[in-house]
Design a protein around this motif. Structure first.
Motif, PDB file in Angstrom:
ATOM      1  N   ILE A 106       0.836  -1.206   0.000  1.00 43.76           N
ATOM      2  CA  ILE A 106       0.000   0.000   0.000  1.00 43.76           C
ATOM      3  C   ILE A 106       0.868   1.251   0.000  1.00 43.76           C
ATOM      4  N   ILE A 107       1.948   1.228   0.768  1.00 40.60           N
ATOM      5  CA  ILE A 107       2.876   2.369   0.803  1.00 40.60           C
ATOM      6  C   ILE A 107       3.453   2.638  -0.580  1.00 40.60           C
ATOM      7  N   SER A 108       3.740   1.580  -1.319  1.00 38.01           N
ATOM      8  CA  SER A 108       4.361   1.735  -2.638  1.00 38.01           C
ATOM      9  C   SER A 108       3.378   2.200  -3.710  1.00 38.01           C
ATOM     10  N   ILE A 109       2.159   1.631  -3.704  1.00 41.75           N
ATOM     11  CA  ILE A 109       1.252   1.891  -4.825  1.00 41.75           C
ATOM     12  C   ILE A 109       0.359   3.112  -4.632  1.00 41.75           C
ATOM     13  N   ALA A 110       0.106   3.513  -3.368  1.00 39.51           N
ATOM     14  CA  ALA A 110      -0.822   4.629  -3.142  1.00 39.51           C
ATOM     15  C   ALA A 110      -0.365   5.923  -3.823  1.00 39.51           C
ATOM     16  N   PRO A 111       0.917   6.333  -3.694  1.00 37.47           N
ATOM     17  CA  PRO A 111       1.343   7.556  -4.410  1.00 37.47           C
ATOM     18  C   PRO A 111       1.279   7.407  -5.924  1.00 37.47           C
ATOM     19  N   LEU A 112       1.564   6.193  -6.418  1.00 35.39           N
ATOM     20  CA  LEU A 112       1.533   5.967  -7.869  1.00 35.39           C
ATOM     21  C   LEU A 112       0.107   6.056  -8.410  1.00 35.39           C
ATOM     22  N   ILE A 113      -0.842   5.495  -7.663  1.00 32.72           N
ATOM     23  CA  ILE A 113      -2.248   5.607  -8.085  1.00 32.72           C
ATOM     24  C   ILE A 113      -2.681   7.062  -8.057  1.00 32.72           C
ATOM     25  N   GLY A 114      -2.260   7.807  -7.027  1.00 31.31           N
ATOM     26  CA  GLY A 114      -2.583   9.234  -6.956  1.00 31.31           C
ATOM     27  C   GLY A 114      -2.000  10.005  -8.116  1.00 31.31           C
ATOM     28  N   LEU A 115      -0.765   9.674  -8.481  1.00 32.52           N
ATOM     29  CA  LEU A 115      -0.120  10.337  -9.626  1.00 32.52           C
ATOM     30  C   LEU A 115      -0.826   9.993 -10.930  1.00 32.52           C
ATOM     31  N   LEU A 116      -1.228   8.734 -11.057  1.00 28.16           N
ATOM     32  CA  LEU A 116      -1.975   8.323 -12.248  1.00 28.16           C
ATOM     33  C   LEU A 116      -3.279   9.107 -12.352  1.00 28.16           C
ATOM     34  N   GLY A 117      -3.972   9.290 -11.216  1.00 34.58           N
ATOM     35  CA  GLY A 117      -5.209  10.071 -11.218  1.00 34.58           C
ATOM     36  C   GLY A 117      -4.975  11.505 -11.644  1.00 34.58           C
ATOM     37  N   THR A 118      -3.850  12.072 -11.215  1.00 34.32           N
ATOM     38  CA  THR A 118      -3.523  13.443 -11.612  1.00 34.32           C
ATOM     39  C   THR A 118      -3.273  13.543 -13.110  1.00 34.32           C
ATOM     40  N   VAL A 119      -2.517  12.592 -13.640  1.00 28.03           N
ATOM     41  CA  VAL A 119      -2.220  12.598 -15.081  1.00 28.03           C
ATOM     42  C   VAL A 119      -3.505  12.451 -15.897  1.00 28.03           C
ATOM     43  N   LEU A 120      -4.358  11.516 -15.493  1.00 25.00           N
ATOM     44  CA  LEU A 120      -5.623  11.325 -16.218  1.00 25.00           C
ATOM     45  C   LEU A 120      -6.496  12.567 -16.126  1.00 25.00           C
ATOM     46  N   GLY A 121      -6.488  13.211 -14.968  1.00 24.21           N
ATOM     47  CA  GLY A 121      -7.266  14.439 -14.810  1.00 24.21           C
ATOM     48  C   GLY A 121      -6.752  15.566 -15.680  1.00 24.21           C
ATOM     49  N   LEU A 122      -5.431  15.678 -15.779  1.00 21.67           N
ATOM     50  CA  LEU A 122      -4.839  16.715 -16.631  1.00 21.67           C
ATOM     51  C   LEU A 122      -5.135  16.454 -18.096  1.00 21.67           C
ATOM     52  N   ILE A 123      -5.058  15.198 -18.495  1.00 23.26           N
ATOM     53  CA  ILE A 123      -5.374  14.853 -19.883  1.00 23.26           C
ATOM     54  C   ILE A 123      -6.812  15.215 -20.201  1.00 23.26           C
ATOM     55  N   GLN A 124      -7.697  14.892 -19.281  1.00 25.23           N
ATOM     56  CA  GLN A 124      -9.110  15.200 -19.493  1.00 25.23           C
ATOM     57  C   GLN A 124      -9.344  16.708 -19.541  1.00 25.23           C
ATOM     58  N   SER A 125      -8.631  17.464 -18.698  1.00 23.94           N
ATOM     59  CA  SER A 125      -8.804  18.919 -18.677  1.00 23.94           C
ATOM     60  C   SER A 125      -8.283  19.559 -19.951  1.00 23.94           C
ATOM     61  N   MET A 126      -7.164  19.035 -20.441  1.00 26.81           N
ATOM     62  CA  MET A 126      -6.534  19.626 -21.621  1.00 26.81           C
ATOM     63  C   MET A 126      -7.207  19.206 -22.919  1.00 26.81           C
ATOM     64  N   SER A 127      -7.916  18.095 -22.882  1.00 23.63           N
ATOM     65  CA  SER A 127      -8.492  17.583 -24.129  1.00 23.63           C
ATOM     66  C   SER A 127      -9.524  18.541 -24.723  1.00 23.63           C
ATOM     67  N   GLY A 128     -10.220  19.293 -23.883  1.00 24.42           N
ATOM     68  CA  GLY A 128     -11.235  20.221 -24.387  1.00 24.42           C
ATOM     69  C   GLY A 128     -10.727  21.631 -24.568  1.00 24.42           C
ATOM     70  N   LEU A 129      -9.407  21.830 -24.375  1.00 24.28           N
ATOM     71  CA  LEU A 129      -8.837  23.175 -24.472  1.00 24.28           C
ATOM     72  C   LEU A 129      -8.397  23.460 -25.906  1.00 24.28           C
ATOM     73  N   THR A 130      -8.891  24.540 -26.480  1.00 24.83           N
ATOM     74  CA  THR A 130      -8.486  24.964 -27.817  1.00 24.83           C
ATOM     75  C   THR A 130      -8.039  26.419 -27.762  1.00 24.83           C
ATOM     76  N   LEU A 131      -7.318  26.847 -28.781  1.00 26.64           N
ATOM     77  CA  LEU A 131      -6.824  28.222 -28.801  1.00 26.64           C
ATOM     78  C   LEU A 131      -7.972  29.225 -28.858  1.00 26.64           C
ATOM     79  N   GLN A 132      -9.041  28.853 -29.520  1.00 24.26           N
ATOM     80  CA  GLN A 132     -10.164  29.767 -29.662  1.00 24.26           C
ATOM     81  C   GLN A 132     -10.951  29.910 -28.358  1.00 24.26           C
TER      82      GLN A 132
END
Length: 199
Positions: A106-132
């Motif tokens: 649990i000590i090893s995987i908990a930060p990695l799962i949290g980081l994965l959630g952050t990356v997925l969240g950033l991808i989702q946030s950026m996917s709808g971003l356009t210059l216009q």
């Protein structure tokens, strides 16, 4: 926190359950241990029927298990007693270190799962971003990033809490093994004394 909250919640529940179980185990083990040791040592090799009166909690104590396994039946010589003490120290060690591997995972995987959630969240946030639509979607992007960072914070919180508890339990285990090793030496001394009396 996104989808990563699900495995993080499962990890936190598992961690909390183990910490409560281990905490209660060590509370029972440490409480009244010295008086129980003196009682067991006093009757060790004296009562042939080993009918020492113990309460239910004392019968389940790790100290009682060690005494009973190491001294019943009574060894015929000192070498046999030493071998019995060493053997039963090894047998009881897994009970003292129970769930340490799960907490380590649990000590090893908990930060990695949290980081994965952050990356997925950033991808989702950026996917709808356009210059216009930067000015229009700026607020949504910031909100998405904020939500994504929650998973990292949750993962780190779980890992840090579990790490502290796991290290504490490891220190208890080392201390208990040291105590049992010292007890085995006291048992040897008692065995020698009883042999000397019987001569």
């Amino acid at each position: 926190g996104g989808i990563s909250v699900i495995p993080l919640s499962m990890a936190s529940i598992a961690s909390l359950s183990i910490m409560l179980e281990r905490g209660y185990f060590w509370y029972k083990t440490k409480r009244g241990q010295n008086s129980l040791k003196r009682k067991l040592l006093e009757h060790c090799f004296v009562d042939e029927d080993h009918s020492i009166q113990l309460r239910a909690k004392e019968r389940d104590h790790i100290m009682t298990k060690f005494f009973q396994r190491a001294t019943i039946p009574t060894p015929s010589n000192l070498e046999q007693l030493r071998d019995s003490c060493e053997l039963h120290l090894e047998i009881l060690e897994p009970e003292l270190s129970r769930h340490e591997n799960i907490l380590g995972t649990i000590i090893s995987i908990a930060p990695l799962i949290g980081l994965l959630g952050t990356v997925l969240g950033l991808i989702q946030s950026m996917s709808g971003l356009t210059l216009q639509a930067i000015s229009e979607s700026n607020t949504n992007v910031i909100a998405g990033i904020s939500e994504a960072l929650i998973s990292t914070a949750a993962g780190l919180t779980i890992a840090i809490t579990t790490l502290i508890a796991n290290n504490l339990f490891k220190s208890f285990r080392r201390s208990q093994l040291h105590t049992l090793q010292a007890v085995s030496m006291e048992i040897e001394s008692k065995f020698k004394a009883e042999k000397t009396k019987s001569r």
